[in-house]
Structure formats: structure tokens, C-alpha cells
Write a protein that holds these residues in place. Structure first.
Motif, PDB file in Angstrom:
ATOM      1  N   GLY A  34       0.777  -1.229   0.000  1.00 49.94           N
ATOM      2  CA  GLY A  34       0.000   0.000   0.000  1.00 49.94           C
ATOM      3  C   GLY A  34       0.803   1.270   0.000  1.00 49.94           C
ATOM      4  N   ASP A  35       2.112   1.188  -0.034  1.00 48.05           N
ATOM      5  CA  ASP A  35       2.944   2.388   0.008  1.00 48.05           C
ATOM      6  C   ASP A  35       3.093   2.942  -1.403  1.00 48.05           C
ATOM      7  OD1 ASP A  35       4.733   4.372   0.366  1.00 48.05           O
ATOM      8  OD2 ASP A  35       6.205   3.171   1.451  1.00 48.05           O
ATOM      9  N   GLU A  36       2.191   3.861  -1.784  1.00 41.98           N
ATOM     10  CA  GLU A  36       2.176   4.384  -3.141  1.00 41.98           C
ATOM     11  C   GLU A  36       3.032   5.631  -3.300  1.00 41.98           C
ATOM     12  OE1 GLU A  36       0.885   2.786  -5.572  1.00 41.98           O
ATOM     13  OE2 GLU A  36       0.045   1.243  -4.294  1.00 41.98           O
ATOM     14  N   LEU A  37       3.419   6.262  -2.201  1.00 36.98           N
ATOM     15  CA  LEU A  37       4.199   7.486  -2.308  1.00 36.98           C
ATOM     16  C   LEU A  37       5.588   7.231  -2.851  1.00 36.98           C
ATOM     17  CD1 LEU A  37       3.264   9.522   0.872  1.00 36.98           C
ATOM     18  CD2 LEU A  37       2.777  10.098  -1.497  1.00 36.98           C
ATOM     19  N   ALA A 143       4.979  21.929  -3.880  1.00 35.61           N
ATOM     20  CA  ALA A 143       5.130  21.889  -2.428  1.00 35.61           C
ATOM     21  C   ALA A 143       4.692  20.522  -1.904  1.00 35.61           C
ATOM     22  CB  ALA A 143       4.298  22.990  -1.785  1.00 35.61           C
ATOM     23  N   GLY A 144       5.253  20.145  -0.768  1.00 31.65           N
ATOM     24  CA  GLY A 144       4.865  18.894  -0.147  1.00 31.65           C
ATOM     25  C   GLY A 144       3.917  19.140   1.013  1.00 31.65           C
ATOM     26  N   SER A 145       3.566  18.080   1.714  1.00 31.88           N
ATOM     27  CA  SER A 145       2.700  18.199   2.887  1.00 31.88           C
ATOM     28  C   SER A 145       3.507  18.542   4.130  1.00 31.88           C
ATOM     29  CB  SER A 145       1.948  16.881   3.109  1.00 31.88           C
ATOM     30  OG  SER A 145       2.871  15.815   3.274  1.00 31.88           O
ATOM     31  N   HIS A 146       4.817  18.814   3.943  1.00 31.64           N
ATOM     32  CA  HIS A 146       5.720  19.114   5.047  1.00 31.64           C
ATOM     33  C   HIS A 146       6.803  20.051   4.515  1.00 31.64           C
ATOM     34  CE1 HIS A 146       8.890  16.711   3.205  1.00 31.64           C
ATOM     35  NE2 HIS A 146       7.937  15.856   2.881  1.00 31.64           N
ATOM     36  N   ASP A 147       7.656  20.545   5.413  1.00 32.49           N
ATOM     37  CA  ASP A 147       8.754  21.416   4.991  1.00 32.49           C
ATOM     38  C   ASP A 147      10.109  20.821   5.386  1.00 32.49           C
ATOM     39  OD1 ASP A 147       8.614  21.717   7.702  1.00 32.49           O
ATOM     40  OD2 ASP A 147       8.406  23.904   7.680  1.00 32.49           O
ATOM     41  N   ARG A 148      10.170  19.511   5.515  1.00 26.27           N
ATOM     42  CA  ARG A 148      11.429  18.861   5.887  1.00 26.27           C
ATOM     43  C   ARG A 148      12.394  18.862   4.708  1.00 26.27           C
ATOM     44  NH1 ARG A 148       7.433  15.416   7.780  1.00 26.27           N
ATOM     45  NH2 ARG A 148       7.019  15.668  10.004  1.00 26.27           N
ATOM     46  N   THR A 149      13.674  18.844   5.015  1.00 26.50           N
ATOM     47  CA  THR A 149      14.711  19.008   4.002  1.00 26.50           C
ATOM     48  C   THR A 149      15.797  17.951   4.158  1.00 26.50           C
ATOM     49  OG1 THR A 149      16.083  20.451   5.386  1.00 26.50           O
ATOM     50  CG2 THR A 149      14.318  21.510   4.102  1.00 26.50           C
ATOM     51  N   ARG A 163      13.495   0.939   4.276  1.00 24.21           N
ATOM     52  CA  ARG A 163      12.060   0.714   4.135  1.00 24.21           C
ATOM     53  C   ARG A 163      11.466   2.002   3.585  1.00 24.21           C
ATOM     54  NH1 ARG A 163      10.455  -3.872   6.868  1.00 24.21           N
ATOM     55  NH2 ARG A 163       8.284  -3.253   6.722  1.00 24.21           N
ATOM     56  N   THR A 164      10.641   1.871   2.581  1.00 25.89           N
ATOM     57  CA  THR A 164      10.155   3.060   1.883  1.00 25.89           C
ATOM     58  C   THR A 164       9.378   4.012   2.790  1.00 25.89           C
ATOM     59  OG1 THR A 164       8.189   1.828   1.199  1.00 25.89           O
ATOM     60  CG2 THR A 164      10.047   1.886  -0.328  1.00 25.89           C
ATOM     61  N   SER A 165       8.684   3.480   3.784  1.00 25.71           N
ATOM     62  CA  SER A 165       7.871   4.336   4.644  1.00 25.71           C
ATOM     63  C   SER A 165       8.726   5.310   5.443  1.00 25.71           C
ATOM     64  CB  SER A 165       7.029   3.490   5.595  1.00 25.71           C
ATOM     65  OG  SER A 165       7.867   2.669   6.393  1.00 25.71           O
ATOM     66  N   ASP A 166       9.990   4.996   5.672  1.00 22.47           N
ATOM     67  CA  ASP A 166      10.864   5.881   6.443  1.00 22.47           C
ATOM     68  C   ASP A 166      11.189   7.165   5.689  1.00 22.47           C
ATOM     69  OD1 ASP A 166      10.956   4.100   8.509  1.00 22.47           O
ATOM     70  OD2 ASP A 166      12.848   3.196   7.901  1.00 22.47           O
ATOM     71  N   LEU A 167      11.080   7.146   4.356  1.00 20.85           N
ATOM     72  CA  LEU A 167      11.490   8.295   3.569  1.00 20.85           C
ATOM     73  C   LEU A 167      10.338   9.221   3.198  1.00 20.85           C
ATOM     74  CD1 LEU A 167      14.271   9.197   2.527  1.00 20.85           C
ATOM     75  CD2 LEU A 167      13.685   8.202   0.320  1.00 20.85           C
ATOM     76  N   VAL A 168       9.115   8.770   3.365  1.00 19.68           N
ATOM     77  CA  VAL A 168       7.956   9.553   2.941  1.00 19.68           C
ATOM     78  C   VAL A 168       7.930  10.929   3.587  1.00 19.68           C
ATOM     79  CG1 VAL A 168       5.438   9.659   3.064  1.00 19.68           C
ATOM     80  CG2 VAL A 168       6.551   7.547   2.380  1.00 19.68           C
ATOM     81  N   ARG A 169       8.365  11.030   4.816  1.00 17.54           N
ATOM     82  CA  ARG A 169       8.273  12.303   5.535  1.00 17.54           C
ATOM     83  C   ARG A 169       9.295  13.333   5.070  1.00 17.54           C
ATOM     84  NH1 ARG A 169       9.782   9.207  10.968  1.00 17.54           N
ATOM     85  NH2 ARG A 169       8.569   7.713   9.781  1.00 17.54           N
ATOM     86  N   ASP A 176       2.371  14.566 -12.013  1.00 17.89           N
ATOM     87  CA  ASP A 176       2.505  13.874 -13.295  1.00 17.89           C
ATOM     88  C   ASP A 176       3.950  13.715 -13.751  1.00 17.89           C
ATOM     89  OD1 ASP A 176      -0.200  13.528 -13.517  1.00 17.89           O
ATOM     90  OD2 ASP A 176      -0.537  15.292 -14.771  1.00 17.89           O
ATOM     91  N   ASP A 177       4.872  14.437 -13.143  1.00 17.11           N
ATOM     92  CA  ASP A 177       6.283  14.243 -13.487  1.00 17.11           C
ATOM     93  C   ASP A 177       6.823  12.944 -12.910  1.00 17.11           C
ATOM     94  OD1 ASP A 177       6.337  16.563 -14.923  1.00 17.11           O
ATOM     95  OD2 ASP A 177       7.127  17.784 -13.283  1.00 17.11           O
ATOM     96  N   ARG A 178       6.111  12.369 -11.952  1.00 20.50           N
ATOM     97  CA  ARG A 178       6.410  11.041 -11.398  1.00 20.50           C
ATOM     98  C   ARG A 178       7.828  10.945 -10.836  1.00 20.50           C
ATOM     99  NH1 ARG A 178       3.415   9.997 -16.188  1.00 20.50           N
ATOM    100  NH2 ARG A 178       1.361   9.116 -15.733  1.00 20.50           N
ATOM    101  N   ILE A 179       8.217  11.992 -10.144  1.00 18.43           N
ATOM    102  CA  ILE A 179       9.511  11.990  -9.466  1.00 18.43           C
ATOM    103  C   ILE A 179       9.310  12.501  -8.051  1.00 18.43           C
ATOM    104  CG2 ILE A 179      10.758  12.416 -11.618  1.00 18.43           C
ATOM    105  CD1 ILE A 179      11.168  15.316 -10.659  1.00 18.43           C
ATOM    106  N   HIS A 180      10.372  12.432  -7.257  1.00 23.55           N
ATOM    107  CA  HIS A 180      10.372  13.009  -5.919  1.00 23.55           C
ATOM    108  C   HIS A 180      11.454  14.071  -5.836  1.00 23.55           C
ATOM    109  CE1 HIS A 180       8.594   9.001  -4.293  1.00 23.55           C
ATOM    110  NE2 HIS A 180       7.648   9.826  -4.689  1.00 23.55           N
ATOM    111  N   VAL A 181      11.217  15.051  -4.989  1.00 23.47           N
ATOM    112  CA  VAL A 181      12.175  16.121  -4.734  1.00 23.47           C
ATOM    113  C   VAL A 181      12.583  16.079  -3.270  1.00 23.47           C
ATOM    114  CG1 VAL A 181      12.314  18.628  -4.379  1.00 23.47           C
ATOM    115  CG2 VAL A 181      11.611  17.712  -6.602  1.00 23.47           C
TER     116      VAL A 181
END
Length: 338
Positions: A34-37, A143-149, A163-169, A176-181
Motif C-alpha cells: 500500500g505504500d504508493e508514495l 510543495a509537499g505536505s511538510h517542509d522537511r529538508t 524501508r520506503t515508509s521511512d522516507l515519505v516524511r 505527473d512528473d512522477r519523481i520526488h524532490v
């Protein structure tokens, strides 16, 4: 269908053959149900260059009347770029975008190379900042749902496993660019933890989670963060605008990379030149010639695009067709070297 860019806009360069660099295979990622992020999508299937036309008038005839017309030269060229971008890779890879001048399009190029990968190749793609100064990637991306850097990530590396869930925050999905910043910390933050050692430690974790990483770097070859980014990169993306001061500092950047002992990376690196509203034809030719003279794998020219004016938010859909083609060619040329 817009015309293909002229041959002078893309200048592939043949470089001496090198022994391939042996990279350790990253530790397997544990993806939670279920980890889609983090798991954006699998890598797409390779483009079929010989398929009938799907675009333009020929594509319309094929769809409407069940015809079997071949793709136009423009569509064929687009497919060939996509095939190069989708080429299978043996391991996860990192590319650092470097230029010692501030405002020289490093952030713009890093983001749009990553977005081109995200839209055409798929998989997990990251555009990240590890600068000694505040960057603009976080400001110009969604923008994300947080301001962590990156600073928050580095502070908490001890609790971040593969584990992928550790990086979501810490990351910011880009629609639609399907990348992460992953953005650099703002001015005024305590940056003592952001050094070369911490950059390499963070990169080691990120490399296990992302197929491809584009690193946006700072403006000082003496900064340990800059040196660490160049050190961990499999390939380098040198950038310059069609300006006299960009040319001078591009030469200084090349010397900085040489001083670090990474001249061998030139043969698998590229130069991306961004034209100005009134480009200097003579200087553009000199920049191309310089890129060829130092043995870079390719030189690609990105046309002037008002949607990429300094300070504007990134919007891939707003790019001119010629700009998209140029970034596709730059991404393909980079993938050729990985």
C-alpha cells in the motif's frame, strides 16, 4: 507535428573507451504493502520503434481508417530517443549537475532531466539538493505536505532504514512528473551537519531506494558537499547558459572536477547549454567546441523558453515542444553513458 531540432542543436561527441566502473549493487528495498508514495510505478516497457504511426495525421488515419502508415520522421526520432532513455541499466545510478556559477540553470536542468526520466522511463526517480547554500529546487517544485529538508534527513539517518515508509516524511512527490524532490534547508538553518560525510551517508540510503538520482549541487568546488556529490556521481551534467560569465565559470568547474581526480568521468558526462532570449551564435559555437575538446560524451542545446524564466514554478506541460525534445535528447545522451 513540430519540426525536429536542427542538427546543430545536438552535437554527439565520440570519447575514448574506458573500463566500466564497477558499482556495488544497492541493498534491496523493502516496499511495504500500500505504500504508493515511494513506489510510483514500475519502469515502462521499451518503445517499439517500428510500430505504425500513432501521432499526427498519419496516426489519425491509422486510428480512424485502420490504416497501417509508418511513423513520420519526427515521430520515429521521438521513439528512438525514448528507446535510449528506457534502456535497461544494471544498477542504480547517480548523476550530479555541476557549474560553479549561481543562476546557471543547474536546478532547472536537474529537475527537468529527472522529470523526463519520470515521464518516459518510470521507476523511482529523485531530484535532490545537497548544497552548502540554500537552493531553489524546493521553491520551484511542487510543495509537499511538510517542509522537511535534506538537513532533517541527515539528522535522522540513524532511524531511516531501507524501508520506503521511512522516507515519505522527507520527500515531495511531483504529480505527473512522477519523481520526488528532496530540498536543501533554508538560510538560517544549522548546516553544520550538512557536510561531505553526511552527504555520502544519505546518498547511500537514497541509492538503495531510487533507480536514478539527479543531484543539484552548489557553487563552491571547495565545499565538502560539492566534492561528495561529484565523488558519488556515475556521470556529470555540466551546464552553462549562453553567457560570457557562464563560459568562464564552466571552465573553472571543469578544472575543479579535474583537481578532485575525476577527469575520467568526462567521457561519460554531458554538457547542457541553455540559450538566452538573444543567443550569441559565436559564443554558442565556442561552448560546443569546448565541450568536444575536453572529451564530453555529448553537447545538447536547450532553446530559450519563457516558461523556465528564473523564479517561475516548474511546469513540464508548459514547455515548448522544442524544449521537451532537447531535454529528451539530453536525457537519452546521459543514459547512453550509464
Amino acid at each position: 507535428m513540430p519540426p525536429e531540432p536542427s542538427p546543430e542543436s545536438v552535437a554527439p561527441v565520440k570519447a575514448p573507451q574506458e573500463e566500466p566502473v564497477q558499482r556495488a549493487v544497492p541493498t534491496a528495498v523493502q516496499v511495504e504493502p500500500g505504500d504508493e508514495l515511494i513506489k510510483l510505478r514500475p519502469e515502462v516497457k521499451a518503445e517499439k520503434t517500428a510500430a505504425p504511426a500513432r501521432e499526427g495525421f498519419r496516426g489519425w488515419l491509422n486510428t480512424t481508417f485502420k490504416a497501417n502508415l509508418a511513423a513520420s520522421p519526427a515521430e520515429q526520432a521521438s521513439r528512438e530517443r525514448r528507446v535510449r532513455i528506457q534502456r535497461p541499466l544494471e544498477t542504480h545510478c547517480t548523476m550530479a549537475v555541476v557549474q560553479l556559477k549561481g543562476g546557471a540553470t543547474k536546478t532547472t536542468v536537474a529537475y527537468h532531466l529527472a522529470a523526463t526520466y519520470g515521464r518516459i522511463r518510470g521507476g523511482n526517480i529523485l531530484a535532490g539538493e545537497f548544497n552548502e547554500n540554500q537552493g531553489t529546487l524546493g521553491e520551484r517544485a511542487l510543495a509537499g505536505s511538510h517542509d522537511r529538508t535534506t538537513l532533517d534527513l541527515i539528522r535522522n539517518l540513524g532511524t531511516v532504514t531501507r524501508r520506503t515508509s521511512d522516507l515519505v516524511r522527507y520527500i515531495r512527490p511531483q504529480g505527473d512528473d512522477r519523481i520526488h524532490v528532496l530540498a536543501s534547508p533554508p538560510e538560517g538553518a544549522d548546516r553544520r551537519r550538512v557536510d561531505g560525510t553526511s552527504v555520502k551517508a544519505a546518498h547511500d540510503v537514497l541509492l538503495s531506494l531510487y533507480n536514478l538520482i539527479l543531484l543539484d549541487t552548489g557553487n563552491s568546488a571547495q565545499a565538502s558537499t560539492w566534492q561528495a556529490a561529484v565523488d558519488v556521481a556515475d556521470s556529470l551534467v555540466f551546464v552553462a547558459q549562453n553567457k560570457a560569465d557562464d563560459f568562464r565559470l564552466l571552465e573553472a568547474t571543469i578544472e575543479g572536477v579535474k583537481a578532485q581526480g575525476h577527469a575520467a568521468k568526462f567521457s561519460r558526462s554531458i554538457l547542457v547549454i541553455t540559450n538566452t532570449a538573444q543567443p550569441n551564435t559565436e559564443r554558442l559555437a565556442q561552448l560546443k567546441e569546448y565541450g568536444e575538446s575536453i572529451g564530453l560524451a555529448a553537447v545538447v542545446v536547450v532553446p530559450f523558453d519563457r516558461s523556465l524564466q528564473e523564479g517561475q514554478n516548474f511546469d513540464y506541460e508548459a514547455l515548448n515542444p522544442a524544449t521537451r525534445r532537447a531535454y529528451e535528447e539530453a536525457t537519452a545522451a546521459l543514459t547512453d553513458q550509464l
